[in-house]
Design a protein around this motif. Structure first.
Motif, PDB file in Angstrom:
ATOM      1  N   HIS A  59       0.884  -1.143  -0.019  1.00  0.00           N
ATOM      2  CA  HIS A  59      -0.005   0.086   0.065  1.00  0.00           C
ATOM      3  C   HIS A  59       0.641   1.309   0.075  1.00  0.00           C
ATOM      4  CE1 HIS A  59      -2.186  -3.399   1.755  1.00  0.00           C
ATOM      5  NE2 HIS A  59      -3.339  -2.890   1.495  1.00  0.00           N
ATOM      6  N   LYS A  60       0.311   2.430  -0.541  1.00  0.00           N
ATOM      7  CA  LYS A  60       0.861   3.659  -0.281  1.00  0.00           C
ATOM      8  C   LYS A  60      -0.115   4.474   0.071  1.00  0.00           C
ATOM      9  CE  LYS A  60       3.179   5.326  -3.777  1.00  0.00           C
ATOM     10  NZ  LYS A  60       4.498   5.578  -2.927  1.00  0.00           N
ATOM     11  N   LEU A  61       0.413   5.787   1.150  1.00  0.00           N
ATOM     12  CA  LEU A  61      -0.543   6.502   1.625  1.00  0.00           C
ATOM     13  C   LEU A  61      -0.202   7.964   0.782  1.00  0.00           C
ATOM     14  CD1 LEU A  61      -0.704   5.824   5.422  1.00  0.00           C
ATOM     15  CD2 LEU A  61      -2.524   5.651   3.696  1.00  0.00           C
ATOM     16  N   ASN A  65      -1.449  14.802   4.641  1.00  0.00           N
ATOM     17  CA  ASN A  65      -1.974  13.197   4.335  1.00  0.00           C
ATOM     18  C   ASN A  65      -3.467  13.399   3.868  1.00  0.00           C
ATOM     19  OD1 ASN A  65      -1.994  10.806   3.840  1.00  0.00           O
ATOM     20  ND2 ASN A  65      -2.159  10.278   5.736  1.00  0.00           N
ATOM     21  N   ARG A  66      -3.901  12.804   2.792  1.00  0.00           N
ATOM     22  CA  ARG A  66      -5.235  12.837   2.407  1.00  0.00           C
ATOM     23  C   ARG A  66      -6.040  12.044   3.103  1.00  0.00           C
ATOM     24  NH1 ARG A  66      -5.007  11.361  -4.057  1.00  0.00           N
ATOM     25  NH2 ARG A  66      -3.658  13.261  -4.928  1.00  0.00           N
ATOM     26  N   CYS A  67      -5.444  11.404   3.829  1.00  0.00           N
ATOM     27  CA  CYS A  67      -6.253  10.466   5.040  1.00  0.00           C
ATOM     28  C   CYS A  67      -7.084  11.435   5.775  1.00  0.00           C
ATOM     29  CB  CYS A  67      -5.535   9.422   5.870  1.00  0.00           C
ATOM     30  SG  CYS A  67      -6.347   8.130   6.906  1.00  0.00           S
ATOM     31  N   MET A 105      -5.916   2.047  13.108  1.00  0.00           N
ATOM     32  CA  MET A 105      -5.658   3.469  12.925  1.00  0.00           C
ATOM     33  C   MET A 105      -6.319   4.223  14.356  1.00  0.00           C
ATOM     34  SD  MET A 105      -8.079   5.922  10.574  1.00  0.00           S
ATOM     35  CE  MET A 105      -7.754   4.952   9.228  1.00  0.00           C
ATOM     36  N   ASP A 106      -5.299   4.991  14.914  1.00  0.00           N
ATOM     37  CA  ASP A 106      -5.399   5.827  15.934  1.00  0.00           C
ATOM     38  C   ASP A 106      -5.634   7.825  15.428  1.00  0.00           C
ATOM     39  OD1 ASP A 106      -5.676   6.879  18.524  1.00  0.00           O
ATOM     40  OD2 ASP A 106      -3.356   6.618  19.042  1.00  0.00           O
ATOM     41  N   THR A 107      -6.614   8.112  15.968  1.00  0.00           N
ATOM     42  CA  THR A 107      -6.997   9.402  15.438  1.00  0.00           C
ATOM     43  C   THR A 107      -7.394  10.476  16.896  1.00  0.00           C
ATOM     44  OG1 THR A 107      -9.240   8.927  15.263  1.00  0.00           O
ATOM     45  CG2 THR A 107      -7.991   8.886  13.503  1.00  0.00           C
ATOM     46  N   ARG A 125     -10.597  19.187  13.624  1.00  0.00           N
ATOM     47  CA  ARG A 125     -10.588  18.546  12.439  1.00  0.00           C
ATOM     48  C   ARG A 125      -9.989  16.973  12.934  1.00  0.00           C
ATOM     49  NH1 ARG A 125     -10.702  20.556   7.187  1.00  0.00           N
ATOM     50  NH2 ARG A 125      -9.511  18.772   6.688  1.00  0.00           N
ATOM     51  N   LYS A 126     -10.329  16.080  12.498  1.00  0.00           N
ATOM     52  CA  LYS A 126      -9.731  14.760  12.752  1.00  0.00           C
ATOM     53  C   LYS A 126      -8.482  14.521  12.351  1.00  0.00           C
ATOM     54  CE  LYS A 126     -12.491  11.124  13.329  1.00  0.00           C
ATOM     55  NZ  LYS A 126     -13.438  10.071  13.084  1.00  0.00           N
ATOM     56  N   GLU A 127      -7.550  14.090  13.021  1.00  0.00           N
ATOM     57  CA  GLU A 127      -6.033  14.128  12.577  1.00  0.00           C
ATOM     58  C   GLU A 127      -5.726  12.399  13.081  1.00  0.00           C
ATOM     59  OE1 GLU A 127      -1.627  15.629  13.769  1.00  0.00           O
ATOM     60  OE2 GLU A 127      -3.350  16.286  14.868  1.00  0.00           O
ATOM     61  N   VAL A 128      -4.866  11.995  12.113  1.00  0.00           N
ATOM     62  CA  VAL A 128      -4.485  10.645  12.090  1.00  0.00           C
ATOM     63  C   VAL A 128      -3.110  10.729  12.672  1.00  0.00           C
ATOM     64  CG1 VAL A 128      -3.857   8.538  10.943  1.00  0.00           C
ATOM     65  CG2 VAL A 128      -5.856  10.117  10.027  1.00  0.00           C
ATOM     66  N   LEU A 129      -3.062   9.792  13.936  1.00  0.00           N
ATOM     67  CA  LEU A 129      -1.762   9.820  14.690  1.00  0.00           C
ATOM     68  C   LEU A 129      -1.125   8.708  14.028  1.00  0.00           C
ATOM     69  CD1 LEU A 129      -2.947  10.796  18.088  1.00  0.00           C
ATOM     70  CD2 LEU A 129      -1.842  12.087  16.385  1.00  0.00           C
ATOM     71  N   GLU A 130      -1.853   7.517  14.034  1.00  0.00           N
ATOM     72  CA  GLU A 130      -0.779   6.340  13.763  1.00  0.00           C
ATOM     73  C   GLU A 130      -1.801   5.593  12.805  1.00  0.00           C
ATOM     74  OE1 GLU A 130       1.932   5.244  14.445  1.00  0.00           O
ATOM     75  OE2 GLU A 130       2.420   6.816  15.955  1.00  0.00           O
TER      76      GLU A 130
END
Length: 207
Positions: free
Chosen positions: A84-86, A95-97, A114-116, A123-128
Protein backbone atom coordinates in the motif's frame (compact mmCIF):
# COMPACT_ATOMS: atom_id res chain seq x y z
CA UNK A 1 -26.23 -48.82 -28.55
CA UNK A 2 -29.43 -49.55 -26.67
CA UNK A 3 -30.40 -48.33 -23.21
CA UNK A 4 -29.23 -51.48 -21.46
CA UNK A 5 -25.74 -51.20 -22.95
CA UNK A 6 -25.60 -47.54 -21.92
CA UNK A 7 -26.45 -48.41 -18.33
CA UNK A 8 -23.86 -51.17 -18.20
CA UNK A 9 -21.11 -50.07 -15.80
CA UNK A 10 -19.00 -53.20 -16.19
CA UNK A 11 -16.13 -51.89 -18.29
CA UNK A 12 -14.45 -55.28 -18.48
CA UNK A 13 -17.05 -56.50 -20.98
CA UNK A 14 -16.41 -53.66 -23.40
CA UNK A 15 -13.97 -53.94 -26.28
CA UNK A 16 -11.16 -51.45 -25.79
CA UNK A 17 -8.21 -50.99 -28.12
CA UNK A 18 -4.78 -50.48 -26.59
CA UNK A 19 -3.16 -47.66 -28.52
CA UNK A 20 0.28 -48.15 -26.98
CA UNK A 21 1.69 -51.30 -25.47
CA UNK A 22 3.39 -50.39 -22.21
CA UNK A 23 5.02 -53.76 -21.69
CA UNK A 24 8.20 -53.50 -19.65
CA UNK A 25 11.57 -54.32 -21.15
CA UNK A 26 12.95 -57.53 -19.72
CA UNK A 27 16.55 -57.69 -20.96
CA UNK A 28 19.30 -55.05 -21.34
CA UNK A 29 19.45 -55.85 -25.06
CA UNK A 30 15.82 -54.77 -25.47
CA UNK A 31 16.56 -51.54 -23.60
CA UNK A 32 19.56 -50.88 -25.88
CA UNK A 33 17.46 -51.45 -29.01
CA UNK A 34 14.80 -49.07 -27.75
CA UNK A 35 17.35 -46.30 -27.06
CA UNK A 36 19.02 -46.89 -30.43
CA UNK A 37 15.72 -46.67 -32.33
CA UNK A 38 14.77 -43.43 -30.62
CA UNK A 39 18.20 -41.95 -31.33
CA UNK A 40 18.00 -42.85 -35.02
CA UNK A 41 14.65 -41.08 -35.31
CA UNK A 42 16.38 -37.80 -34.42
CA UNK A 43 14.27 -36.86 -31.40
CA UNK A 44 17.36 -36.38 -29.26
CA UNK A 45 19.12 -34.24 -31.85
CA UNK A 46 16.02 -32.12 -32.40
CA UNK A 47 16.01 -31.18 -28.73
CA UNK A 48 19.74 -30.47 -28.77
CA UNK A 49 19.29 -28.29 -31.86
CA UNK A 50 16.77 -26.08 -30.07
CA UNK A 51 19.06 -25.87 -27.04
CA UNK A 52 22.08 -24.80 -29.11
CA UNK A 53 20.03 -22.19 -30.99
CA UNK A 54 18.88 -20.60 -27.73
CA UNK A 55 22.43 -20.73 -26.37
CA UNK A 56 23.83 -19.01 -29.46
CA UNK A 57 21.26 -16.20 -29.22
CA UNK A 58 22.08 -15.66 -25.56
CA UNK A 59 25.89 -15.71 -25.93
CA UNK A 60 26.47 -13.96 -29.25
CA UNK A 61 23.30 -11.99 -30.05
CA UNK A 62 22.64 -10.83 -26.46
CA UNK A 63 19.05 -12.07 -26.62
CA UNK A 64 18.54 -13.34 -23.11
CA UNK A 65 15.24 -15.04 -22.42
CA UNK A 66 15.60 -14.83 -18.67
CA UNK A 67 15.43 -11.86 -16.31
CA UNK A 68 18.45 -11.29 -14.08
CA UNK A 69 16.46 -10.75 -10.89
CA UNK A 70 16.84 -8.66 -8.73
CA UNK A 71 18.98 -6.44 -10.97
CA UNK A 72 16.27 -6.66 -13.64
CA UNK A 73 12.55 -6.77 -13.00
CA UNK A 74 9.62 -7.36 -15.28
CA UNK A 75 7.05 -4.54 -15.50
CA UNK A 76 3.84 -5.13 -13.62
CA UNK A 77 0.35 -4.01 -14.53
CA UNK A 78 -0.98 -0.66 -13.31
CA UNK A 79 -3.81 -2.40 -11.43
CA UNK A 80 -1.50 -4.77 -9.58
CA UNK A 81 -2.30 -4.97 -5.86
CA UNK A 82 1.06 -4.77 -4.07
CA UNK A 83 2.24 -2.92 -0.95
CA UNK A 84 0.00 0.00 0.00
CA UNK A 85 0.83 3.68 -0.37
CA UNK A 86 -0.59 6.64 1.54
CA UNK A 87 -0.83 9.68 -0.72
CA UNK A 88 -0.59 13.31 0.34
CA UNK A 89 -2.04 16.57 -0.92
CA UNK A 90 0.26 18.35 -3.34
CA UNK A 91 -0.83 21.83 -2.20
CA UNK A 92 -0.24 21.53 1.53
CA UNK A 93 1.73 18.32 1.91
CA UNK A 94 -0.79 17.00 4.40
CA UNK A 95 -1.90 13.39 4.33
CA UNK A 96 -5.06 12.79 2.33
CA UNK A 97 -6.39 10.45 4.98
CA UNK A 98 -9.24 12.05 6.95
CA UNK A 99 -9.42 9.29 9.55
CA UNK A 100 -12.88 8.05 8.62
CA UNK A 101 -11.92 4.48 9.47
CA UNK A 102 -13.69 2.85 6.52
CA UNK A 103 -10.59 0.92 5.52
CA UNK A 104 -10.22 -0.41 9.06
CA UNK A 105 -13.86 -1.50 9.17
CA UNK A 106 -13.96 -3.19 5.76
CA UNK A 107 -10.66 -5.06 6.13
CA UNK A 108 -11.60 -8.75 6.11
CA UNK A 109 -8.24 -9.89 7.48
CA UNK A 110 -8.35 -7.36 10.36
CA UNK A 111 -4.85 -6.05 9.70
CA UNK A 112 -5.40 -2.26 9.61
CA UNK A 113 -5.16 -0.18 12.78
CA UNK A 114 -5.80 3.56 13.02
CA UNK A 115 -5.44 6.00 15.90
CA UNK A 116 -6.98 9.48 15.54
CA UNK A 117 -7.58 12.59 17.60
CA UNK A 118 -9.33 15.94 17.23
CA UNK A 119 -6.82 18.75 16.61
CA UNK A 120 -7.05 22.41 17.56
CA UNK A 121 -9.02 23.17 14.39
CA UNK A 122 -11.70 20.63 15.36
CA UNK A 123 -10.57 18.35 12.55
CA UNK A 124 -9.79 14.68 12.87
CA UNK A 125 -6.07 13.99 12.69
CA UNK A 126 -4.50 10.60 12.06
CA UNK A 127 -1.81 9.84 14.60
CA UNK A 128 -0.96 6.25 13.75
CA UNK A 129 -1.81 4.16 10.70
CA UNK A 130 -0.40 0.65 10.50
CA UNK A 131 -0.98 -2.33 8.24
CA UNK A 132 0.15 -5.76 9.32
CA UNK A 133 1.46 -7.17 6.05
CA UNK A 134 1.92 -10.51 7.74
CA UNK A 135 -1.88 -10.87 7.72
CA UNK A 136 -2.84 -8.73 4.73
CA UNK A 137 -4.22 -10.72 1.77
CA UNK A 138 -4.04 -7.71 -0.61
CA UNK A 139 -7.72 -7.92 -1.53
CA UNK A 140 -7.95 -4.19 -2.33
CA UNK A 141 -11.09 -3.45 -0.33
CA UNK A 142 -9.39 -0.66 1.61
CA UNK A 143 -8.41 1.13 -1.61
CA UNK A 144 -11.89 0.73 -3.10
CA UNK A 145 -13.74 2.13 -0.09
CA UNK A 146 -11.44 5.11 0.59
CA UNK A 147 -13.41 8.31 -0.20
CA UNK A 148 -10.30 10.52 -0.44
CA UNK A 149 -8.07 8.18 -2.51
CA UNK A 150 -5.62 8.34 0.38
CA UNK A 151 -4.66 4.66 0.37
CA UNK A 152 -3.83 2.87 -2.86
CA UNK A 153 -1.85 -0.18 -3.90
CA UNK A 154 1.63 0.60 -5.16
CA UNK A 155 4.02 -1.44 -7.26
CA UNK A 156 6.40 -2.58 -4.50
CA UNK A 157 5.88 -6.29 -3.93
CA UNK A 158 9.08 -7.12 -2.06
CA UNK A 159 7.99 -6.95 1.55
CA UNK A 160 9.99 -9.73 3.14
CA UNK A 161 11.41 -9.17 6.60
CA UNK A 162 13.17 -10.97 9.39
CA UNK A 163 10.88 -9.64 12.11
CA UNK A 164 7.11 -9.26 12.22
CA UNK A 165 7.54 -5.69 13.39
CA UNK A 166 8.92 -4.79 9.94
CA UNK A 167 5.48 -5.31 8.44
CA UNK A 168 3.75 -2.48 10.32
CA UNK A 169 5.97 0.52 9.60
CA UNK A 170 3.95 3.59 8.69
CA UNK A 171 6.86 5.58 7.27
CA UNK A 172 7.22 3.16 4.36
CA UNK A 173 3.66 3.91 3.25
CA UNK A 174 3.83 7.70 3.41
CA UNK A 175 5.09 9.89 0.60
CA UNK A 176 8.31 11.65 1.74
CA UNK A 177 8.06 15.44 1.90
CA UNK A 178 11.16 15.94 -0.24
CA UNK A 179 9.58 13.83 -3.01
CA UNK A 180 6.12 15.33 -2.72
CA UNK A 181 6.56 17.43 -5.85
CA UNK A 182 7.21 14.27 -7.85
CA UNK A 183 4.00 12.61 -6.73
CA UNK A 184 1.51 12.20 -9.55
CA UNK A 185 -2.11 11.16 -9.44
CA UNK A 186 -1.92 7.44 -8.95
CA UNK A 187 -3.08 5.20 -11.78
CA UNK A 188 -2.96 1.94 -9.88
CA UNK A 189 -5.53 -0.06 -7.96
CA UNK A 190 -7.88 2.24 -6.10
CA UNK A 191 -7.45 5.28 -8.36
CA UNK A 192 -10.25 7.09 -10.12
CA UNK A 193 -11.27 5.58 -13.44
CA UNK A 194 -10.82 7.76 -16.56
CA UNK A 195 -14.59 8.00 -17.09
CA UNK A 196 -15.37 8.86 -13.46
CA UNK A 197 -16.84 12.29 -14.36
CA UNK A 198 -19.32 10.69 -16.72
CA UNK A 199 -20.44 8.22 -14.07
CA UNK A 200 -21.13 10.88 -11.44
CA UNK A 201 -24.79 11.79 -11.19
CA UNK A 202 -25.26 15.53 -11.75
CA UNK A 203 -27.19 17.25 -8.96
CA UNK A 204 -28.42 20.87 -8.80
CA UNK A 205 -26.64 23.32 -6.53
CA UNK A 206 -29.88 24.58 -5.03
CA UNK A 207 -32.50 22.30 -3.56
Amino acid sequence: MNLEDLKNRNISERDYINIQDNSSLETPWQEFKQVFKRSIKGELFTGLKITFIMMKEALFNKQMHTVQYPAEKLPIGPRYRAVHKLLALLESGENRCIGCGLCEKICISDCIRMDTRIDENSRKEVLEYTINFGRCIFCGYCAEVCPELAIVHGGRYENAGEQRAHFVVKDDLLTPLDKLAQQQEYEGFGAVSPDADEKIKKTPLEY
